[in-house]
Design a protein around this motif. Structure first.
Motif, PDB file in Angstrom:
ATOM      1  N   GLU A 335      17.068  34.295  86.237  1.00 22.86           N
ATOM      2  CA  GLU A 335      17.147  35.742  86.050  1.00 22.86           C
ATOM      3  C   GLU A 335      15.765  36.399  85.979  1.00 22.86           C
ATOM      4  O   GLU A 335      15.551  37.480  86.529  1.00 22.86           O
ATOM      5  CB  GLU A 335      17.914  36.057  84.764  1.00 22.86           C
ATOM      6  CG  GLU A 335      19.329  35.509  84.714  1.00 22.86           C
ATOM      7  CD  GLU A 335      20.317  36.359  85.476  1.00 22.86           C
ATOM      8  OE1 GLU A 335      19.928  37.435  85.964  1.00 22.86           O
ATOM      9  OE2 GLU A 335      21.481  35.924  85.592  1.00 22.86           O
ATOM     10  N   ASP A 336      14.840  35.752  85.249  1.00 23.51           N
ATOM     11  CA  ASP A 336      13.556  36.406  84.997  1.00 23.51           C
ATOM     12  C   ASP A 336      12.534  35.367  84.556  1.00 23.51           C
ATOM     13  O   ASP A 336      12.887  34.260  84.120  1.00 23.51           O
ATOM     14  CB  ASP A 336      13.711  37.481  83.922  1.00 23.51           C
ATOM     15  CG  ASP A 336      12.840  38.694  84.187  1.00 23.51           C
ATOM     16  OD1 ASP A 336      11.834  38.539  84.910  1.00 23.51           O
ATOM     17  OD2 ASP A 336      13.166  39.779  83.679  1.00 23.51           O
ATOM     18  N   LEU A 337      11.260  35.745  84.658  1.00 27.76           N
ATOM     19  CA  LEU A 337      10.163  34.890  84.231  1.00 27.76           C
ATOM     20  C   LEU A 337       9.210  35.683  83.350  1.00 27.76           C
ATOM     21  O   LEU A 337       9.007  36.883  83.565  1.00 27.76           O
ATOM     22  CB  LEU A 337       9.402  34.345  85.443  1.00 27.76           C
ATOM     23  CG  LEU A 337      10.202  33.493  86.436  1.00 27.76           C
ATOM     24  CD1 LEU A 337       9.372  33.227  87.679  1.00 27.76           C
ATOM     25  CD2 LEU A 337      10.632  32.184  85.797  1.00 27.76           C
ATOM     26  N   PHE A 338       8.606  35.004  82.371  1.00 26.86           N
ATOM     27  CA  PHE A 338       7.678  35.649  81.448  1.00 26.86           C
ATOM     28  C   PHE A 338       6.488  34.730  81.214  1.00 26.86           C
ATOM     29  O   PHE A 338       6.657  33.514  81.050  1.00 26.86           O
ATOM     30  CB  PHE A 338       8.359  35.953  80.106  1.00 26.86           C
ATOM     31  CG  PHE A 338       9.504  36.912  80.203  1.00 26.86           C
ATOM     32  CD1 PHE A 338       9.316  38.267  79.970  1.00 26.86           C
ATOM     33  CD2 PHE A 338      10.779  36.467  80.536  1.00 26.86           C
ATOM     34  CE1 PHE A 338      10.373  39.157  80.066  1.00 26.86           C
ATOM     35  CE2 PHE A 338      11.842  37.344  80.633  1.00 26.86           C
ATOM     36  CZ  PHE A 338      11.632  38.700  80.400  1.00 26.86           C
ATOM     37  N   THR A 339       5.296  35.309  81.196  1.00 24.49           N
ATOM     38  CA  THR A 339       4.094  34.542  80.888  1.00 24.49           C
ATOM     39  C   THR A 339       3.672  34.809  79.447  1.00 24.49           C
ATOM     40  O   THR A 339       3.935  35.881  78.902  1.00 24.49           O
ATOM     41  CB  THR A 339       2.942  34.931  81.832  1.00 24.49           C
ATOM     42  OG1 THR A 339       2.681  36.340  81.715  1.00 24.49           O
ATOM     43  CG2 THR A 339       3.301  34.613  83.286  1.00 24.49           C
ATOM     44  N   ILE A 340       3.034  33.816  78.835  1.00 23.98           N
ATOM     45  CA  ILE A 340       2.537  33.944  77.464  1.00 23.98           C
ATOM     46  C   ILE A 340       1.022  33.793  77.514  1.00 23.98           C
ATOM     47  O   ILE A 340       0.498  32.672  77.653  1.00 23.98           O
ATOM     48  CB  ILE A 340       3.164  32.886  76.537  1.00 23.98           C
ATOM     49  CG1 ILE A 340       4.696  33.011  76.543  1.00 23.98           C
ATOM     50  CG2 ILE A 340       2.629  33.038  75.110  1.00 23.98           C
ATOM     51  CD1 ILE A 340       5.405  31.931  75.753  1.00 23.98           C
ATOM     52  N   ASN A 345      -0.839  27.254  79.613  1.00 18.05           N
ATOM     53  CA  ASN A 345       0.267  26.613  80.313  1.00 18.05           C
ATOM     54  C   ASN A 345       1.597  26.896  79.624  1.00 18.05           C
ATOM     55  O   ASN A 345       2.354  25.989  79.280  1.00 18.05           O
ATOM     56  CB  ASN A 345       0.034  25.100  80.393  1.00 18.05           C
ATOM     57  CG  ASN A 345       0.932  24.422  81.427  1.00 18.05           C
ATOM     58  OD1 ASN A 345       1.571  25.089  82.245  1.00 18.05           O
ATOM     59  ND2 ASN A 345       0.984  23.096  81.387  1.00 18.05           N
ATOM     60  N   ALA A 346       1.852  28.199  79.391  1.00 18.49           N
ATOM     61  CA  ALA A 346       3.028  28.580  78.610  1.00 18.49           C
ATOM     62  C   ALA A 346       3.744  29.775  79.236  1.00 18.49           C
ATOM     63  O   ALA A 346       3.137  30.617  79.893  1.00 18.49           O
ATOM     64  CB  ALA A 346       2.635  28.905  77.175  1.00 18.49           C
ATOM     65  N   GLY A 347       5.041  29.832  78.995  1.00 20.74           N
ATOM     66  CA  GLY A 347       5.847  30.953  79.471  1.00 20.74           C
ATOM     67  C   GLY A 347       7.314  30.725  79.170  1.00 20.74           C
ATOM     68  O   GLY A 347       7.692  29.758  78.497  1.00 20.74           O
ATOM     69  N   MET A 348       8.144  31.621  79.661  1.00 19.11           N
ATOM     70  CA  MET A 348       9.583  31.512  79.461  1.00 19.11           C
ATOM     71  C   MET A 348      10.313  31.751  80.776  1.00 19.11           C
ATOM     72  O   MET A 348       9.882  32.562  81.605  1.00 19.11           O
ATOM     73  CB  MET A 348      10.083  32.522  78.421  1.00 19.11           C
ATOM     74  CG  MET A 348       9.620  32.229  77.009  1.00 19.11           C
ATOM     75  SD  MET A 348      10.638  33.115  75.786  1.00 19.11           S
ATOM     76  CE  MET A 348      10.479  34.797  76.356  1.00 19.11           C
ATOM     77  N   ILE A 349      11.426  31.046  80.931  1.00 20.24           N
ATOM     78  CA  ILE A 349      12.305  31.212  82.084  1.00 20.24           C
ATOM     79  C   ILE A 349      13.663  31.668  81.560  1.00 20.24           C
ATOM     80  O   ILE A 349      14.279  30.972  80.749  1.00 20.24           O
ATOM     81  CB  ILE A 349      12.469  29.893  82.866  1.00 20.24           C
ATOM     82  CG1 ILE A 349      11.104  29.362  83.323  1.00 20.24           C
ATOM     83  CG2 ILE A 349      13.411  30.084  84.056  1.00 20.24           C
ATOM     84  CD1 ILE A 349      11.155  27.951  83.866  1.00 20.24           C
TER      85      ILE A 349
END
Length: 397
Positions: A335-340, A345-349
């Protein structure tokens, strides 16, 4: 839903805390399709031992913060506290807020209302089990429970007012052998052991004439019902819809083995107000009862929702599939991607996966290249297990 609108301001620093609310990190939306959109932020919160996300969106010349719908929690007072803590920590100039918890009603005690995870992890009984699917006003369920105190009843319902009404009546009538769960009956059976159920009642289900894929009865549902029923146990349909009666009868008469009994306008000891109304209108009431004659083996759902590999998040999101992956028994859609930015080397799917009729939405959290499900792993249904295996295959490439 509770939310706060405030004048645009910088984001708070993370990790940080305010009024007992821990703000772990902030993730920023990443446009991985050709469609540009306004930037959206997800604020990871830990409060009173619960993890959830808050969403910050642009709103004209202001910003709005609210609960992320995928990770929403209850009671709503926890969400309101977290929203208030964020704007307080950031000294926001508030334009609108509906997060005042003064005079908030105390949630009633609901010891008979169980989360689906209870049936996955904890539920055990030596009693015979009887299940009613879509109990509505609860008349039939409560009548059966009161007259069969040695039976453990489980009521399945997705209509919240009906659940509240049944919970009140359990207390008023001092009935203690009923557990209620808000969950889709088509998937619930997977969490019940084989040969444990004496009766399954399906009284006046929604016919879904225009959306037959949403019907309770299907070949898969009937097979699961037969698995959990003990020898001599029954699956009992009662309906005022001739179309639904014909549909279910065709399914049942195409089974390789079994016994069905059909009645028209059979009187029961208890009836719903809707059934009383239909009888006054002269409508026929149809009963179709399937009796189990076989003993089944217990199903062993072998599952492991871990990811045993590391990834480079930026490489991953450049190559992640944007189209839905559809297989026979499950699907996966990113649905979506997010960077931290605060972490390497981090983020959310954000994804939707599992069963076509009861999909789940989850976030995958990537930190230091390691992948975990945020806010807990999916329920171990067969569809979710298959979807997870496919997800591992996709993300490890």
């Amino acid at each position: 839903m509770p939310h706060i609108v405030f004048n645009k301001t910088d984001l708070i620093s993370t990790p940080s805390s305010n009024n007992g609310v821990d703000f772990k990190f902030i993730a920023k939306s990443y446009n991985f399709t050709e469609h540009d959109r306004k930037t959206e932020y997800k604020v990871a919160v830990e409060y009173k031992q619960k993890d959830f996300l808050l969403t910050i969106k642009e709103k004209e010349e202001n910003q709005m913060i609210k609960i992320d719908k995928v990770t929403r929690i209850s009671p709503v007072t926890l969400v309101k506290d977290a929203l208030n803590a964020y704007v307080d920590a950031n000294n926001c100039n508030i334009v609108f807020s509906n997060t005042n918890n003064i005079n908030q009603k105390v949630e009633p005690k609901k010891e008979y209302l169980k989360d689906i995870n209870y049936f996955v992890d904890e539920f055990k009984t030596d009693k015979e089990i009887q299940i009613e699917i879509g109990f509505g006003s609860g008349r039939h369920l409560l009548h059966q429970a009161k007259n069969n105190p040695d039976v453990q009843f489980i009521g399945l319902e997705i209509h919240t007012p009906s659940i509240e009404q049944a919970l009140k009546q359990l207390e008023i009538q001092e009935i203690s052998n009923v557990l209620i769960v808000n969950y889709d009956a088509r998937l619930f059976m997977e969490f019940i052991e084989s040969n444990q159920v004496g009766k399954i009642f399906v009284h006046f289900p929604v016919p879904w004439d225009k959306k037959p894929h949403r019907r309770i009865y299907s070949n898969e549902f009937i097979n699961e019902a037969l698995r959990v029923l003990k020898i001599g146990g029954t699956l009992e349909l009662r309906t005022d819809s001739r179309k639904y009666f014909d549909y279910c009868t065709e399914l049942l008469t195409n089974l390789p083995t079994g016994k069905i009994t059909i009645d028209i306008n059979k009187d029961l000891e208890i009836s719903s107000k809707y059934e009383d109304r239909w009888k006054k209108q002269g409508k026929n009431i149809y009963d179709v009862v399937l009796t189990s004659h076989t003993e089944d083996k217990n199903i062993d759902l072998d599952f492991d929702f871990t990811f045993d590999f590391n990834v480079d998040f930026m490489d991953l999101i450049k190559n992640i599939p944007t189209k839905s992956i559809v297989e026979k028994s499950f699907f996966i859609h990113i649905e979506d991607l997010f960077t931290i930015d605060q972490k390497e080397n981090a983020g959310m799917i954000q994804l939707t996966m599992g069963n076509f009729d009861r999909p789940i939405s989850k976030y995958l959290l990537v930190e230091d290249g390691k992948i975990v499900y945020y806010q807990g792993t999916p329920l171990p249904t067969s569809s979710n297990i298959l979807a997870h295996k496919k997800l591992k295959e996709i993300l490890s490439k």
